[in-house]
Design a protein around this motif. Structure first.
Motif, PDB file in Angstrom:
ATOM      1  N   LEU A  33     -19.996 -21.572  -0.949  1.00 27.41           N
ATOM      2  CA  LEU A  33     -20.145 -19.988  -0.490  1.00 27.41           C
ATOM      3  C   LEU A  33     -19.896 -19.732   0.618  1.00 27.41           C
ATOM      4  CD1 LEU A  33     -23.746 -19.695  -2.161  1.00 27.41           C
ATOM      5  CD2 LEU A  33     -21.502 -18.974  -3.211  1.00 27.41           C
ATOM      6  N   ARG A  34     -19.272 -18.596   0.968  1.00 25.62           N
ATOM      7  CA  ARG A  34     -18.829 -18.078   2.451  1.00 25.62           C
ATOM      8  C   ARG A  34     -19.286 -16.610   2.383  1.00 25.62           C
ATOM      9  NH1 ARG A  34     -14.267 -15.073   2.764  1.00 25.62           N
ATOM     10  NH2 ARG A  34     -12.674 -15.436   1.464  1.00 25.62           N
ATOM     11  N   TRP A  35     -19.364 -16.049   3.694  1.00 26.08           N
ATOM     12  CA  TRP A  35     -19.394 -14.651   3.834  1.00 26.08           C
ATOM     13  C   TRP A  35     -18.046 -13.853   3.437  1.00 26.08           C
ATOM     14  CZ3 TRP A  35     -24.106 -14.023   2.648  1.00 26.08           C
ATOM     15  CH2 TRP A  35     -25.406 -14.887   3.439  1.00 26.08           C
ATOM     16  N   ARG A  36     -18.348 -12.520   3.489  1.00 23.24           N
ATOM     17  CA  ARG A  36     -16.904 -11.823   3.237  1.00 23.24           C
ATOM     18  C   ARG A  36     -16.734 -11.083   4.604  1.00 23.24           C
ATOM     19  NH1 ARG A  36     -18.339  -6.984  -0.667  1.00 23.24           N
ATOM     20  NH2 ARG A  36     -20.036  -6.875   0.875  1.00 23.24           N
ATOM     21  N   THR A  37     -15.299 -11.139   4.742  1.00 22.96           N
ATOM     22  CA  THR A  37     -14.519 -10.492   5.956  1.00 22.96           C
ATOM     23  C   THR A  37     -14.299  -9.043   5.505  1.00 22.96           C
ATOM     24  OG1 THR A  37     -12.302 -10.668   4.893  1.00 22.96           O
ATOM     25  CG2 THR A  37     -13.299 -12.652   6.429  1.00 22.96           C
ATOM     26  N   GLU A  38     -13.856  -8.323   6.755  1.00 19.69           N
ATOM     27  CA  GLU A  38     -13.879  -6.813   6.749  1.00 19.69           C
ATOM     28  C   GLU A  38     -12.808  -6.400   5.589  1.00 19.69           C
ATOM     29  OE1 GLU A  38     -13.188  -2.875   9.717  1.00 19.69           O
ATOM     30  OE2 GLU A  38     -12.616  -4.873  10.419  1.00 19.69           O
ATOM     31  N   ASP A  39     -11.597  -6.999   5.540  1.00 20.59           N
ATOM     32  CA  ASP A  39     -10.652  -6.664   4.683  1.00 20.59           C
ATOM     33  C   ASP A  39     -11.206  -6.949   3.011  1.00 20.59           C
ATOM     34  OD1 ASP A  39      -8.921  -6.070   6.583  1.00 20.59           O
ATOM     35  OD2 ASP A  39      -7.938  -8.032   6.560  1.00 20.59           O
ATOM     36  N   GLU A  40     -12.221  -8.025   2.829  1.00 19.36           N
ATOM     37  CA  GLU A  40     -12.669  -7.877   1.435  1.00 19.36           C
ATOM     38  C   GLU A  40     -13.680  -7.071   1.377  1.00 19.36           C
ATOM     39  OE1 GLU A  40     -11.984 -13.139   1.465  1.00 19.36           O
ATOM     40  OE2 GLU A  40     -13.697 -12.141   2.289  1.00 19.36           O
ATOM     41  N   VAL A  41     -14.290  -6.763   2.183  1.00 22.03           N
ATOM     42  CA  VAL A  41     -15.159  -5.505   2.029  1.00 22.03           C
ATOM     43  C   VAL A  41     -14.604  -4.257   1.458  1.00 22.03           C
ATOM     44  CG1 VAL A  41     -16.995  -4.099   2.976  1.00 22.03           C
ATOM     45  CG2 VAL A  41     -17.002  -6.628   3.309  1.00 22.03           C
ATOM     46  N   VAL A  42     -13.586  -3.905   2.117  1.00 23.78           N
ATOM     47  CA  VAL A  42     -12.584  -2.799   1.881  1.00 23.78           C
ATOM     48  C   VAL A  42     -12.010  -2.753   0.639  1.00 23.78           C
ATOM     49  CG1 VAL A  42     -10.926  -1.347   2.872  1.00 23.78           C
ATOM     50  CG2 VAL A  42     -12.443  -2.205   4.565  1.00 23.78           C
ATOM     51  N   PHE A  43     -11.646  -4.114   0.139  1.00 20.87           N
ATOM     52  CA  PHE A  43     -11.121  -4.257  -1.032  1.00 20.87           C
ATOM     53  C   PHE A  43     -12.167  -4.077  -2.233  1.00 20.87           C
ATOM     54  CE2 PHE A  43      -8.724  -7.082  -4.152  1.00 20.87           C
ATOM     55  CZ  PHE A  43      -7.889  -6.185  -4.444  1.00 20.87           C
ATOM     56  N   GLY A  44     -13.421  -4.387  -2.015  1.00 20.44           N
ATOM     57  CA  GLY A  44     -14.409  -4.430  -3.058  1.00 20.44           C
ATOM     58  C   GLY A  44     -14.616  -5.934  -3.711  1.00 20.44           C
ATOM     59  N   LYS A  45     -14.062  -6.843  -2.851  1.00 23.24           N
ATOM     60  CA  LYS A  45     -14.140  -8.044  -3.437  1.00 23.24           C
ATOM     61  C   LYS A  45     -15.683  -8.695  -3.233  1.00 23.24           C
ATOM     62  CE  LYS A  45     -12.689 -12.196  -5.008  1.00 23.24           C
ATOM     63  NZ  LYS A  45     -12.367 -12.333  -6.449  1.00 23.24           N
ATOM     64  N   GLY A  46     -16.329  -9.332  -4.168  1.00 28.87           N
ATOM     65  CA  GLY A  46     -17.623  -9.606  -4.032  1.00 28.87           C
ATOM     66  C   GLY A  46     -18.667  -8.579  -4.607  1.00 28.87           C
ATOM     67  N   GLN A  47     -18.348  -7.502  -4.374  1.00 30.66           N
ATOM     68  CA  GLN A  47     -19.355  -6.525  -4.675  1.00 30.66           C
ATOM     69  C   GLN A  47     -18.885  -5.544  -5.993  1.00 30.66           C
ATOM     70  OE1 GLN A  47     -19.863  -3.581  -1.781  1.00 30.66           O
ATOM     71  NE2 GLN A  47     -21.923  -2.538  -2.962  1.00 30.66           N
ATOM     72  N   PHE A  48     -17.552  -5.051  -6.144  1.00 35.04           N
ATOM     73  CA  PHE A  48     -17.256  -4.350  -7.175  1.00 35.04           C
ATOM     74  C   PHE A  48     -15.773  -5.407  -8.239  1.00 35.04           C
ATOM     75  CE2 PHE A  48     -17.924  -1.286  -3.905  1.00 35.04           C
ATOM     76  CZ  PHE A  48     -18.920  -0.668  -4.414  1.00 35.04           C
ATOM     77  N   ILE A  49     -15.765  -6.441  -7.706  1.00 34.90           N
ATOM     78  CA  ILE A  49     -14.821  -7.373  -7.923  1.00 34.90           C
ATOM     79  C   ILE A  49     -15.650  -8.652  -8.100  1.00 34.90           C
ATOM     80  CG2 ILE A  49     -12.587  -8.548  -8.177  1.00 34.90           C
ATOM     81  CD1 ILE A  49     -11.533  -6.240  -6.418  1.00 34.90           C
ATOM     82  N   CYS A  50     -15.621  -9.472  -9.298  1.00 33.00           N
ATOM     83  CA  CYS A  50     -16.225 -10.823  -9.202  1.00 33.00           C
ATOM     84  C   CYS A  50     -16.034 -11.386  -7.987  1.00 33.00           C
ATOM     85  CB  CYS A  50     -15.573 -11.642 -10.278  1.00 33.00           C
ATOM     86  SG  CYS A  50     -16.317 -13.114 -10.713  1.00 33.00           S
ATOM     87  N   ALA A  51     -17.243 -12.315  -7.453  1.00 34.04           N
ATOM     88  CA  ALA A  51     -16.952 -12.864  -6.074  1.00 34.04           C
ATOM     89  C   ALA A  51     -16.357 -14.400  -6.492  1.00 34.04           C
ATOM     90  CB  ALA A  51     -18.551 -13.247  -5.766  1.00 34.04           C
ATOM     91  N   SER A  52     -15.944 -14.671  -7.601  1.00 32.20           N
ATOM     92  CA  SER A  52     -15.438 -16.032  -7.839  1.00 32.20           C
ATOM     93  C   SER A  52     -13.998 -15.866  -7.135  1.00 32.20           C
ATOM     94  CB  SER A  52     -15.132 -16.353  -9.108  1.00 32.20           C
ATOM     95  OG  SER A  52     -14.558 -17.635  -9.327  1.00 32.20           O
ATOM     96  N   MET A  53     -13.533 -16.934  -6.413  1.00 30.91           N
ATOM     97  CA  MET A  53     -11.967 -16.735  -5.679  1.00 30.91           C
ATOM     98  C   MET A  53     -11.019 -16.689  -6.654  1.00 30.91           C
ATOM     99  SD  MET A  53     -12.820 -16.557  -2.523  1.00 30.91           S
ATOM    100  CE  MET A  53     -11.453 -16.708  -1.927  1.00 30.91           C
ATOM    101  N   GLN A  54     -11.220 -17.242  -7.927  1.00 32.38           N
ATOM    102  CA  GLN A  54     -10.101 -17.440  -8.965  1.00 32.38           C
ATOM    103  C   GLN A  54     -10.332 -16.224  -9.958  1.00 32.38           C
ATOM    104  OE1 GLN A  54     -12.224 -20.046  -8.231  1.00 32.38           O
ATOM    105  NE2 GLN A  54     -10.462 -21.183  -6.714  1.00 32.38           N
ATOM    106  N   CYS A  55     -11.228 -15.341  -9.780  1.00 30.57           N
ATOM    107  CA  CYS A  55     -11.472 -14.347 -10.687  1.00 30.57           C
ATOM    108  C   CYS A  55     -11.285 -12.889 -10.232  1.00 30.57           C
ATOM    109  CB  CYS A  55     -12.908 -14.236 -11.203  1.00 30.57           C
ATOM    110  SG  CYS A  55     -13.173 -13.316 -12.551  1.00 30.57           S
ATOM    111  N   ALA A  56     -10.824 -11.969 -11.080  1.00 30.12           N
ATOM    112  CA  ALA A  56     -10.767 -10.614 -10.640  1.00 30.12           C
ATOM    113  C   ALA A  56     -11.276  -9.536 -11.483  1.00 30.12           C
ATOM    114  CB  ALA A  56      -9.184 -10.171 -10.397  1.00 30.12           C
TER     115      ALA A  56
END
Length: 261
Positions: A102-125
């Motif tokens: 596990l790791r925390w999200r960066t600013e670009d990932e928050v803007v993109f919605g990764k981990g909140q509106f998109i599945c948090a798995s690195m290999q899933c969208a």
């Protein structure tokens, strides 16, 4: 002369090729930090500094004690402050072994919605049917075992991967409990069948005893009914009364004889 030759080689080359040429020349330079000189041990890139001094969760004491921090620790704290810690991203490629990163999200990932509106798995969208999970994340930091509650949002498939080990342990436990229950029922059924057989034998023996007793009682000559005994005895014990056989003349004679006496 060397400078002229070097400038001539870079003339008419695009910016990226010029950049690679300069880096190659810099690495081959005798005073470069990438050479096998003694200066290599005293130099650490920022990536290595962050890997060494970064903490997954920075305690309040560590964050407040900025005066005693080294330059490397301040760099790690600056990077930590730029992370968004509401939701985390996870690496599930080794979920069958129970190894989840596990790791925390960066600013670009928050803007993109990764981990909140998109599945948090690195290999899933996947963006549909996401579920929030609060994970008790266990990790080793500076040789110390630590635990932290972390929120992740995953699709149904990635949720199954996240809970793979837990479900596997639960399935094994249920199988053991089911086998034990079946074994107990089998023993109880066997005991009940044995008791039923013994009770049936007892009933048969009691029934046979009752039948034999009743037959003996009926065949014995002395076991007559009381009413029949009384009737027989009353018949044979009565006095013979022959009044009914006398004529009327005889009755008158007897009557006068009694008066004259």
């Amino acid at each position: 002369m060397g400078k002229f030759v070097f400038t001539k080689e870079l003339k008419g080359v695009d910016a990226y090729s010029r950049h690679k040429k300069l880096l190659k020349s810099y690495e081959s330079y005798n005073g470069s930090t990438n050479s096998k000189s003694s200066n290599t041990h005293s130099h650490n890139p920022e990536h290595d500094i962050l890997r060494k001094h970064h903490k997954f969760v920075l305690s309040s004491d560590d964050a407040a004690d900025t005066d005693t921090m080294t330059w490397e620790q301040r760099l790690a704290k600056k990077y930590y402050d730029q992370l968004f810690k509401e939701y985390a991203l996870c690496e599930l490629s080794r979920y069958k072994q129970g190894h989840i990163a596990l790791r925390w999200r960066t600013e670009d990932e928050v803007v993109f919605g990764k981990g909140q509106f998109i599945c948090a798995s690195m290999q899933c969208a996947v963006t549909d049917n996401l579920t929030s999970w609060e994970v008790n994340f266990g990790y080793v930091e500076e040789g110390i075992k630590k635990n932290e509650l972390v929120k992740v949002r995953l699709c149904p498939d990635c949720s199954d991967k996240l809970n793979y080990k837990t479900q596997k342990r639960r399935t094994k436990k249920m199988e053991k409990e089911t086998a034990a229950t079946v074994a107990r029922r089998g023993k109880r059924k066997k005991t009940t069948s044995i008791d039923d057989d013994s009770s049936e034998d007892d009933d048969d023996s009691h029934r046979m005893k009752r039948q034999s007793g009743s037959s003996e009682h009926s065949n014995h000559p002395g076991n007559e009914q009381p009413s029949e005994k009384q009737d027989a005895s009353s018949i044979w014990s009565k006095d013979w009364d022959d009044k009914d056989d006398k004529t009327k003349d005889e009755e008158f004679e007897d009557y006068f004889a009694d008066l004259l006496q």
